[in-house]
Design a protein around this motif. Structure first.
Motif, mmCIF file in Angstrom:
data_model
loop_
_atom_site.group_PDB
_atom_site.id
_atom_site.type_symbol
_atom_site.label_atom_id
_atom_site.label_comp_id
_atom_site.label_asym_id
_atom_site.label_seq_id
_atom_site.Cartn_x
_atom_site.Cartn_y
_atom_site.Cartn_z
ATOM 1 N N ALA A 56 -43.238 -13.127 -2.978
ATOM 2 C CA ALA A 56 -43.498 -11.593 -2.278
ATOM 3 C C ALA A 56 -41.741 -11.712 -1.552
ATOM 4 C CB ALA A 56 -44.249 -11.351 -1.509
ATOM 5 N N ALA A 57 -41.398 -12.578 -1.650
ATOM 6 C CA ALA A 57 -39.667 -12.660 -1.185
ATOM 7 C C ALA A 57 -38.834 -12.845 -2.172
ATOM 8 C CB ALA A 57 -39.889 -13.776 -0.388
ATOM 9 N N LYS A 74 -35.289 -9.041 -5.448
ATOM 10 C CA LYS A 74 -35.039 -8.427 -6.727
ATOM 11 C C LYS A 74 -34.979 -7.100 -6.993
ATOM 12 C CE LYS A 74 -37.189 -8.606 -11.767
ATOM 13 N NZ LYS A 74 -37.874 -8.389 -12.516
ATOM 14 N N ALA A 75 -36.020 -6.374 -5.710
ATOM 15 C CA ALA A 75 -35.765 -5.420 -5.129
ATOM 16 C C ALA A 75 -34.660 -4.879 -5.364
ATOM 17 C CB ALA A 75 -36.672 -4.652 -4.485
ATOM 18 N N ARG A 76 -34.157 -5.635 -3.428
ATOM 19 C CA ARG A 76 -33.127 -5.407 -3.144
ATOM 20 C C ARG A 76 -31.412 -5.531 -3.752
ATOM 21 N NH1 ARG A 76 -35.222 -8.428 1.193
ATOM 22 N NH2 ARG A 76 -33.541 -10.512 1.383
ATOM 23 N N ARG A 77 -31.532 -6.587 -4.947
ATOM 24 C CA ARG A 77 -30.617 -6.605 -5.782
ATOM 25 C C ARG A 77 -30.569 -5.421 -6.596
ATOM 26 N NH1 ARG A 77 -30.723 -12.873 -6.925
ATOM 27 N NH2 ARG A 77 -30.003 -13.278 -5.323
ATOM 28 N N ALA A 78 -31.414 -5.165 -7.083
ATOM 29 C CA ALA A 78 -31.296 -3.793 -7.939
ATOM 30 C C ALA A 78 -31.129 -2.373 -7.392
ATOM 31 C CB ALA A 78 -33.170 -3.423 -8.597
ATOM 32 N N GLN A 79 -31.536 -2.139 -5.842
ATOM 33 C CA GLN A 79 -30.710 -1.319 -5.630
ATOM 34 C C GLN A 79 -29.393 -0.990 -5.095
ATOM 35 O OE1 GLN A 79 -32.748 -1.042 -1.921
ATOM 36 N NE2 GLN A 79 -32.276 1.741 -1.303
ATOM 37 N N ARG A 80 -29.287 -2.411 -4.519
ATOM 38 C CA ARG A 80 -27.126 -2.528 -4.250
ATOM 39 C C ARG A 80 -26.759 -2.270 -6.087
ATOM 40 N NH1 ARG A 80 -27.823 -7.555 -1.803
ATOM 41 N NH2 ARG A 80 -28.733 -7.523 0.082
ATOM 42 N N ALA A 81 -27.498 -2.985 -6.859
ATOM 43 C CA ALA A 81 -27.060 -3.060 -8.563
ATOM 44 C C ALA A 81 -26.848 -1.111 -8.316
ATOM 45 C CB ALA A 81 -27.525 -3.325 -9.529
ATOM 46 N N GLN A 82 -27.754 -0.182 -8.477
ATOM 47 C CA GLN A 82 -27.921 1.088 -8.434
ATOM 48 C C GLN A 82 -26.755 1.750 -7.685
ATOM 49 O OE1 GLN A 82 -31.564 3.106 -7.638
ATOM 50 N NE2 GLN A 82 -31.154 4.227 -9.768
ATOM 51 N N GLN A 83 -27.134 1.482 -6.583
ATOM 52 C CA GLN A 83 -25.782 2.380 -5.517
ATOM 53 C C GLN A 83 -24.873 1.826 -5.984
ATOM 54 O OE1 GLN A 83 -26.766 0.506 -1.807
ATOM 55 N NE2 GLN A 83 -28.758 2.447 -1.476
ATOM 56 N N ALA A 84 -24.448 1.104 -6.804
ATOM 57 C CA ALA A 84 -22.866 0.111 -7.381
ATOM 58 C C ALA A 84 -22.095 1.121 -8.345
ATOM 59 C CB ALA A 84 -22.733 -1.323 -8.011
#
Length: 65
Positions: free
Chosen positions: A37-38, A43-53
């Motif tokens: 779960a962690a 992975k989801a946070r990293r994907a979200q940051r990459a999408q925001q970038a």
């Protein structure tokens, strides 16, 4: 921490060998679920940051001011 203290913290005191093995297996399974779960959350946070970038970089190209 002594072996007795560790066993007490893990709820292993007073168990037979088979009960102890089962308890340890359950604890390991719980830890494995928590780790999975962690990792998924990370992975989801990293994907979200990459999408925001990417969005930020795209808006820089569209608005050169």
């Amino acid at each position: 921490m002594s072996q007795e203290e560790r066993d007490a913290r893990l709820g292993l005191t007073g168990l037979t060998g088979a009960e102890r093995e089962a308890r340890i297996r359950l604890l390991r399974e719980q830890i494995d679920r928590e780790v999975a779960a962690a990792r998924a959350a990370l992975k989801a946070r990293r994907a979200q940051r990459a999408q925001q970038a990417r969005r930020g970089a795209a808006s820089d190209v569209e608005d050169p001011s």
